[in-house]
Design a protein around this motif. Structure first.
Motif, PDB file in Angstrom:
ATOM      1  N   GLY A 149       1.026  -1.098  -0.017  1.00  0.00           N
ATOM      2  CA  GLY A 149       0.221  -0.490  -0.085  1.00  0.00           C
ATOM      3  C   GLY A 149       0.423   1.204   0.430  1.00  0.00           C
ATOM      4  N   ALA A 150       2.246   1.445  -0.465  1.00  0.00           N
ATOM      5  CA  ALA A 150       2.964   2.143  -0.604  1.00  0.00           C
ATOM      6  C   ALA A 150       4.003   2.599  -1.567  1.00  0.00           C
ATOM      7  CB  ALA A 150       3.692   2.258   0.414  1.00  0.00           C
ATOM      8  N   ASP A 151       3.844   3.718  -2.234  1.00  0.00           N
ATOM      9  CA  ASP A 151       4.431   4.350  -3.598  1.00  0.00           C
ATOM     10  C   ASP A 151       5.992   4.007  -3.690  1.00  0.00           C
ATOM     11  OD1 ASP A 151       5.276   5.594  -5.228  1.00  0.00           O
ATOM     12  OD2 ASP A 151       5.025   7.664  -4.743  1.00  0.00           O
ATOM     13  N   LEU A 152       6.086   2.686  -3.519  1.00  0.00           N
ATOM     14  CA  LEU A 152       7.709   2.554  -4.210  1.00  0.00           C
ATOM     15  C   LEU A 152       8.710   3.143  -4.827  1.00  0.00           C
ATOM     16  CD1 LEU A 152       7.183  -1.485  -3.567  1.00  0.00           C
ATOM     17  CD2 LEU A 152       7.205  -0.223  -1.347  1.00  0.00           C
ATOM     18  N   GLU A 153       8.128   3.460  -6.185  1.00  0.00           N
ATOM     19  CA  GLU A 153       9.109   3.774  -6.738  1.00  0.00           C
ATOM     20  C   GLU A 153       9.460   5.542  -6.449  1.00  0.00           C
ATOM     21  OE1 GLU A 153       9.363   4.991 -10.432  1.00  0.00           O
ATOM     22  OE2 GLU A 153       8.652   2.758 -11.206  1.00  0.00           O
ATOM     23  N   ALA A 154       8.314   5.311  -5.411  1.00  0.00           N
ATOM     24  CA  ALA A 154       9.840   6.848  -4.166  1.00  0.00           C
ATOM     25  C   ALA A 154      10.592   6.499  -3.439  1.00  0.00           C
ATOM     26  CB  ALA A 154       8.186   7.652  -3.242  1.00  0.00           C
ATOM     27  N   GLN A 155      10.393   5.618  -3.056  1.00  0.00           N
ATOM     28  CA  GLN A 155      11.879   5.197  -2.832  1.00  0.00           C
ATOM     29  C   GLN A 155      13.309   4.761  -3.191  1.00  0.00           C
ATOM     30  OE1 GLN A 155      10.921   0.675  -1.315  1.00  0.00           O
ATOM     31  NE2 GLN A 155       9.695   1.014   0.485  1.00  0.00           N
ATOM     32  N   ILE A 156      13.368   5.068  -3.949  1.00  0.00           N
ATOM     33  CA  ILE A 156      14.427   5.595  -5.110  1.00  0.00           C
ATOM     34  C   ILE A 156      14.982   6.386  -4.960  1.00  0.00           C
ATOM     35  CG2 ILE A 156      15.618   4.779  -7.385  1.00  0.00           C
ATOM     36  CD1 ILE A 156      12.831   3.516  -8.103  1.00  0.00           C
ATOM     37  N   ASP A 157      16.445   6.585  -4.636  1.00  0.00           N
ATOM     38  CA  ASP A 157      17.128   7.917  -4.318  1.00  0.00           C
ATOM     39  C   ASP A 157      17.751   7.958  -5.737  1.00  0.00           C
ATOM     40  OD1 ASP A 157      18.629   9.737  -3.828  1.00  0.00           O
ATOM     41  OD2 ASP A 157      19.251   8.878  -1.826  1.00  0.00           O
ATOM     42  N   PRO A 158      17.230   8.999  -6.894  1.00  0.00           N
ATOM     43  CA  PRO A 158      17.773   9.500  -8.059  1.00  0.00           C
ATOM     44  C   PRO A 158      19.510   9.171  -8.305  1.00  0.00           C
ATOM     45  CG  PRO A 158      16.654  10.934  -7.727  1.00  0.00           C
ATOM     46  CD  PRO A 158      15.943  10.173  -6.592  1.00  0.00           C
ATOM     47  N   GLY A 159      19.622  10.403  -7.163  1.00  0.00           N
ATOM     48  CA  GLY A 159      20.738  10.362  -6.653  1.00  0.00           C
ATOM     49  C   GLY A 159      22.245   9.561  -6.571  1.00  0.00           C
ATOM     50  N   PHE A 160      22.174   8.779  -5.826  1.00  0.00           N
ATOM     51  CA  PHE A 160      22.517   7.445  -5.336  1.00  0.00           C
ATOM     52  C   PHE A 160      23.731   6.234  -6.364  1.00  0.00           C
ATOM     53  CE2 PHE A 160      22.984   3.500  -2.264  1.00  0.00           C
ATOM     54  CZ  PHE A 160      23.556   4.378  -1.944  1.00  0.00           C
ATOM     55  N   GLU A 161      24.609   6.323  -5.309  1.00  0.00           N
ATOM     56  CA  GLU A 161      24.996   5.128  -6.608  1.00  0.00           C
ATOM     57  C   GLU A 161      26.100   4.349  -5.362  1.00  0.00           C
ATOM     58  OE1 GLU A 161      28.913   4.207  -8.535  1.00  0.00           O
ATOM     59  OE2 GLU A 161      27.139   5.401 -10.149  1.00  0.00           O
ATOM     60  N   MET A 162      25.206   2.676  -5.931  1.00  0.00           N
ATOM     61  CA  MET A 162      25.954   1.628  -3.986  1.00  0.00           C
ATOM     62  C   MET A 162      27.725   2.248  -4.837  1.00  0.00           C
ATOM     63  SD  MET A 162      24.763   0.207  -1.712  1.00  0.00           S
ATOM     64  CE  MET A 162      25.865  -1.369  -2.101  1.00  0.00           C
ATOM     65  N   GLY A 163      28.389   1.934  -3.862  1.00  0.00           N
ATOM     66  CA  GLY A 163      30.034   2.070  -3.992  1.00  0.00           C
ATOM     67  C   GLY A 163      30.876   2.353  -2.524  1.00  0.00           C
ATOM     68  N   PRO A 164      32.193   2.209  -2.920  1.00  0.00           N
ATOM     69  CA  PRO A 164      32.652   2.816  -1.505  1.00  0.00           C
ATOM     70  C   PRO A 164      32.507   3.898  -0.853  1.00  0.00           C
ATOM     71  CG  PRO A 164      33.871   1.950  -2.940  1.00  0.00           C
ATOM     72  CD  PRO A 164      32.391   1.691  -3.550  1.00  0.00           C
ATOM     73  N   ALA A 165      31.961   5.053  -2.112  1.00  0.00           N
ATOM     74  CA  ALA A 165      31.772   6.518  -1.367  1.00  0.00           C
ATOM     75  C   ALA A 165      30.871   6.313  -0.936  1.00  0.00           C
ATOM     76  CB  ALA A 165      31.711   7.307  -2.406  1.00  0.00           C
ATOM     77  N   ALA A 166      29.811   5.168  -1.324  1.00  0.00           N
ATOM     78  CA  ALA A 166      28.456   5.640  -0.502  1.00  0.00           C
ATOM     79  C   ALA A 166      28.063   5.239   0.508  1.00  0.00           C
ATOM     80  CB  ALA A 166      27.308   4.665  -1.333  1.00  0.00           C
ATOM     81  N   LEU A 167      29.599   3.957   1.343  1.00  0.00           N
ATOM     82  CA  LEU A 167      29.901   3.670   2.312  1.00  0.00           C
ATOM     83  C   LEU A 167      30.336   4.302   3.213  1.00  0.00           C
ATOM     84  CD1 LEU A 167      29.834   1.305   4.343  1.00  0.00           C
ATOM     85  CD2 LEU A 167      31.844   0.643   3.200  1.00  0.00           C
TER      86      LEU A 167
END
Length: 324
Positions: free
Chosen positions: A299-317
């Protein structure tokens, strides 16, 4: 590096998952081993006594705790109840490293043969007839989606048998997929199916011939899988002992099979790490699941969970660590 072991039931993928885990750990390398197969035999193959296995908290039974841990302070996720197995990390999420002392490994991991062992867990009596095993494996998918593994760190996952791994996007979470195949028509049939499904996703599949008797067996495998055949393990008294519940010292492994394991490690170390593709595929499968079932289920807007400015990797950690 994240490594999957797949193959048909009885091919020896659990035995090879354990053997490869032991090989890496014996070299003093940090290794996480995860049993994501419906038949939970990886711990036994690593030599963990039954009473110790029973004390390991199964990931599939702690999904609410896992979601709350990983959600962190991500403002795009309103509550843990709104998280599904494909929910991607974003800024504020609690990202994980591969060290033995991170929050996740302290709670759910236990030492085994020099590695950190985690179990998805078997079906419980309450699950029979009403639950899908993939809901339990979703805990592993969330773990992999939030894990930033560095050079010289290894996560070995014993996957479900056959093409069942394609019931989720988890098959794209790995740097290398080792498909264990016996020199039989059924053994190579799983490879064809897996390769067909994985082709458009850039999944690196390397076939490991197992239970190979002679050059004719190797030629049979090469005829059917071509250049995907990476290396063959010969019939082995050492491996037979493992399959019977014994656990010989690794120094007793036959030389040709030691060389095969070393080649496998070299292949893993040579695989490119592509965090941009990893992030892109995480988001893609989340969108697909949201449209197919997850948005309606939560019942949630799951598309809104996507962070468009985010990339996984060492910098994010590094940013996740600073925020904590």
């Amino acid at each position: 590096m994240k490594i999957a072991f797949v193959g048909k039931g009885g091919s020896g993928k659990t035995t090879l998952s354990a053997l490869f885990t032991r090989h890496l750990a014996a070299a003093g390398l940090p290794v996480v081993a995860i049993d994501a197969d419906i038949n939970q035999n990886l711990g036994q193959a690593l030599g963990v006594p039954a009473e110790r296995l029973a004390a390991i908290p199964p990931l599939g039974s702690h999904l609410d705790t896992i979601k709350e841990l990983l959600r962190g302070d991500n403002p795009r996720i309103g509550s843990a109840a709104e998280m599904v197995k494909t929910t991607p990390p974003g800024r504020g999420s609690h990202l994980l490293d591969a060290s033995r002392d991170n929050d996740w490994h302290r709670r759910f991991g236990r030492p085994a043969a020099g590695a950190t062992l985690m179990l998805t867990g078997p079906f419980s009596e309450d699950d029979l007839g009403v639950a899908c095993y993939h809901s339990k494996v979703g805990a592993v998918e969330l773990y992999l989606n939030h894990l930033v593994d560095g050079p010289g760190e290894y996560v070995v996952v014993d996957m479900t048998a056959g093409a069942d791994s394609f019931a989720s996007g988890m098959f794209t979470r790995f740097d290398v997929t080792f498909l264990v195949a016996e020199p039989t028509t059924r053994g190579v049939g799983v490879y064809r199916q897996y390769a067909e499904y994985a082709r458009e996703y850039g999944v690196t599949i390397k076939v490991i011939g197992n239970k190979v008797e002679d050059a004719a067996d190797e030629e049979f495998l090469r005829e059917h899988v071509g250049d995907a055949l990476a290396v063959c393990l010969r019939r082995s008294p050492f491996v037979r002992a493992m399959e019977k519940g014994r656990h010989p010292d690794l120094a007793e492994l036959e030389e040709h099979n030691v060389k095969a394991l070393a080649w496998m490690r070299d292949a893993v170390d040579a695989a490119p790490k592509d965090w941009a593709r990893f992030t892109r595929q995480t988001v893609d499968f989340h969108r697909r699941n949201a449209a197919a079932w997850a948005a309606k289920a939560t019942g949630a807007d799951l598309e809104a969970q996507i962070d468009p400015g985010f990339e996984m990797g060492p910098a994010a950690l590094a940013e996740s660590r600073r925020a904590r």
